[in-house]
Scaffold this active site. Structure first.
Site, mmCIF file in Angstrom:
data_model
loop_
_atom_site.group_PDB
_atom_site.id
_atom_site.type_symbol
_atom_site.label_atom_id
_atom_site.label_comp_id
_atom_site.label_asym_id
_atom_site.label_seq_id
_atom_site.Cartn_x
_atom_site.Cartn_y
_atom_site.Cartn_z
ATOM 1 N N ALA A 1 6.796 0.205 -60.816
ATOM 2 C CA ALA A 1 8.126 0.280 -60.223
ATOM 3 C C ALA A 1 8.638 -1.140 -59.992
ATOM 4 O O ALA A 1 8.017 -1.927 -59.279
ATOM 5 C CB ALA A 1 8.074 1.041 -58.909
ATOM 6 N N GLN B 1 9.468 0.426 -65.489
ATOM 7 C CA GLN B 1 10.072 1.430 -64.609
ATOM 8 C C GLN B 1 11.028 0.707 -63.663
ATOM 9 O O GLN B 1 10.588 -0.084 -62.825
ATOM 10 C CB GLN B 1 8.999 2.178 -63.809
ATOM 11 C CG GLN B 1 9.606 3.308 -62.972
ATOM 12 C CD GLN B 1 8.604 3.980 -62.054
ATOM 13 O OE1 GLN B 1 7.886 3.303 -61.328
ATOM 14 N NE2 GLN B 1 8.565 5.298 -62.078
ATOM 15 N N TYR C 1 12.122 8.067 -53.609
ATOM 16 C CA TYR C 1 12.848 6.805 -53.623
ATOM 17 C C TYR C 1 14.339 7.085 -53.864
ATOM 18 O O TYR C 1 14.762 8.242 -53.913
ATOM 19 C CB TYR C 1 12.213 5.832 -54.630
ATOM 20 C CG TYR C 1 10.771 5.526 -54.241
ATOM 21 C CD1 TYR C 1 10.488 4.911 -53.021
ATOM 22 C CD2 TYR C 1 9.702 5.912 -55.033
ATOM 23 C CE1 TYR C 1 9.177 4.670 -52.615
ATOM 24 C CE2 TYR C 1 8.380 5.670 -54.641
ATOM 25 C CZ TYR C 1 8.134 5.050 -53.427
ATOM 26 O OH TYR C 1 6.841 4.824 -53.027
HETATM 27 C C1 LIG Z 1 -2.141 2.384 -57.525
HETATM 28 C C2 LIG Z 1 -1.016 3.320 -57.838
HETATM 29 C C3 LIG Z 1 0.279 2.842 -57.920
HETATM 30 C C4 LIG Z 1 1.341 3.704 -58.260
HETATM 31 N N1 LIG Z 1 2.597 3.194 -58.439
HETATM 32 C C5 LIG Z 1 3.571 3.968 -58.964
HETATM 33 C C6 LIG Z 1 4.795 3.425 -59.390
HETATM 34 O O1 LIG Z 1 5.005 2.199 -59.380
HETATM 35 N N2 LIG Z 1 5.736 4.274 -59.858
HETATM 36 C C7 LIG Z 1 5.528 5.610 -59.949
HETATM 37 O O2 LIG Z 1 6.425 6.335 -60.386
HETATM 38 N N3 LIG Z 1 4.359 6.157 -59.590
HETATM 39 C C8 LIG Z 1 3.372 5.361 -59.132
HETATM 40 N N4 LIG Z 1 2.139 5.912 -58.851
HETATM 41 C C9 LIG Z 1 1.890 7.321 -59.173
HETATM 42 C C10 LIG Z 1 1.248 7.435 -60.553
HETATM 43 O O3 LIG Z 1 2.084 6.906 -61.573
HETATM 44 C C11 LIG Z 1 0.889 8.890 -60.882
HETATM 45 O O4 LIG Z 1 2.057 9.653 -60.993
HETATM 46 C C12 LIG Z 1 -0.032 9.515 -59.844
HETATM 47 O O5 LIG Z 1 -1.054 8.618 -59.444
HETATM 48 C C13 LIG Z 1 -0.670 10.800 -60.378
HETATM 49 O O6 LIG Z 1 -1.370 10.547 -61.571
HETATM 50 P P1 LIG Z 1 -2.988 10.350 -61.608
HETATM 51 O O7 LIG Z 1 -3.581 11.604 -61.027
HETATM 52 O O8 LIG Z 1 -3.294 10.149 -63.066
HETATM 53 O O9 LIG Z 1 -3.316 9.157 -60.763
HETATM 54 C C14 LIG Z 1 1.086 5.084 -58.471
HETATM 55 C C15 LIG Z 1 -0.218 5.559 -58.340
HETATM 56 C C16 LIG Z 1 -1.266 4.709 -58.049
HETATM 57 C C17 LIG Z 1 -2.672 5.266 -57.989
#
Ligand SMILES: Cc1cc2nc3c(=O)[nH]c(=O)nc-3n(C[C@H](O)[C@H](O)[C@H](O)COP(=O)(O)O)c2cc1C
Length: 368
Positions: free
Chosen positions: A59, A102, A185
């Site tokens: 982001a 993003q 957001y």
């Molecule tokens: C360390 C971390 C940072 C994240 N930062 C963002 C982000 O910048 N933008 C966003 O849309 N989602 C963010 N997320 C959410 C992830 O993109 C993802 O949607 C969420 O972790 C679920 O997927 P997963 O089960 O593969 O982790 C973040 C998740 C984690 C773990």
């Protein structure tokens, strides 16, 4: 062995991806005044060697107030742009993986402490804090300093900031833009009646609540080269009564598709502490499948996708065109290599690592 669908190429808009694995955006809270640091070179650098089809930069705020925290990356000044250029030039020297950014504004969830320091809101009169901005003056949590309600001039300023950031992304040669319309957001705050209680043309009816996010989409689409895709990440439901839901998400998907959106990335939640999320493997996949049935845009599924066969089954069944990984690829940054070995497919790998191919695995590395 039947050919793996996960490892078949796929085009999003005009952008060719080598396989269906997307690295989800992940905030690192390690920027300084919006500028990427050495951490981003390490983080993006190793993910760019992972063999995934697309790397999405975290982001990235379009204004300083739009940062979740003082450690967020931004794309709102020449200094931020130059820092990102420096990182990208060095990553690209060693990887051809397409890279998306993003673009985001954190709205009422801005001005927080870093997650590893608790992540609470920082009040505007405290160091590293500022006054947050949102569709309505309703705080995310009881006890938070409420956001300022954005007036029409302020909305125009934010739209312009998204367009400026898209022009900076163009100059940086980024391959795609994803708009952050998820996780509570700013853009999601406009969509959800739980956060948006305006009585002007940006609040009330579904059409009015979609207006600002769609204006931002149109502005960014117009500011980014037509042959490079713009997509949106959404929360398909607030998982809370009287909130944003799947039916409204489908209406938004249709409106985005009509405006030239290339893909929709289906996440969920983040808008209200009252959410009740049925977390488990694939928990957001049914939402992706439901949107996929109603749109021709590429659909991305995300959320607790951790296993190779699980990812294969999602794209194999056509529930989504692409799968995004966040935590699983932080834990195992060579996840796509290991998945390719499992399916007898191939991935791009750096020449320096070609000798790591395990015994008994053939033609894993695609080293043109
Ligand atoms: C360390 C971390 C940072 C994240 N930062 C963002 C982000 O910048 N933008 C966003 O849309 N989602 C963010 N997320 C959410 C992830 O993109 C993802 O949607 C969420 O972790 C679920 O997927 P997963 O089960 O593969 O982790 C973040 C998740 C984690 C773990």
């Amino acid at each position: 062995m039947a050919k793996s669908k996960l490892f078949t190429p796929f085009a999003v808009g005009g952008l060719e991806l080598a396989n269906r694995i997307v690295i989800a955006p992940m905030c690192q809270y390690s920027a300084e005044d919006g500028c990427m640091t050495d951490w981003h070179l390490i983080h993006l650098g190793h993910l760019a060697l992972s063999g995934a089809g697309l790397l999405t930069i975290e982001a990235t705020a379009v204004t300083p107030e739009g940062r979740i925290s003082y450690g967020d990356v931004g794309l709102y000044s020449d200094a931020c742009e130059n820092a990102m250029r420096n990182t990208l030039e060095r990553v690209r020297r060693w990887s051809e993986m397409p890279i998306a950014v993003q673009l985001a504004h954190a709205g009422r969830k801005a001005s927080t402490e870093l997650p590893w320091r608790g992540g609470a809101q920082i009040a505007p009169d405290q160091p590293n804090g500022w006054r947050t901005e949102a569709p309505s003056a309703i705080p995310f949590q009881d006890g938070d300093v409420p956001p300022v309600k954005l007036d029409h001039d302020a909305l125009a300023h934010i739209r312009d900031a998204f367009a400026d950031a898209a022009r900076r992304a163009t100059r940086l040669g980024l391959d795609a833009i994803q708009l952050h319309g998820a996780h509570g957001y700013l853009l999601h705050e406009f969509l959800s009646p739980l956060a948006n209680q305006r009585d002007d043309r940006y609040g009330g009816s579904l059409e009015n609540r979609m207006r600002f996010p769609l204006e931002v989409f149109e502005t960014v689409r117009a500011a980014f080269p037509a042959d490079r895709p713009v997509s949106m990440r959404v929360s398909a439901t607030d998982w809370a009564a009287n909130g944003w839901d799947l039916e409204q998400t489908i209406a938004l998907a249709r409106a985005l598709e009509a405006r030239g959106c290339a893909a929709i990335h289906i996440s969920s939640g983040g808008l209200t502490p009252a959410q009740r999320i049925p977390v488990g493997p694939n928990y957001q996949v049914p939402l992706a499948r439901a949107v996929k049935a109603e749109t021709k845009m590429a659909v991305v599924a995300v959320g607790l996708i951790t296993e190779y066969e699980q990812a294969e089954a999602i794209v194999g069944a056509g529930d989504a065109d692409l799968v995004a990984l966040a935590r699983a690829i932080l834990y195992d940054p060579r996840w796509p290599w290991h998945a390719a070995a499992h399916f007898g497919a191939s991935v791009k790998a750096p020449k320096q690592y070609l000798r790591s191919e395990p015994r008994g695995v053939r033609d894993l590395f695609d080293d043109e």
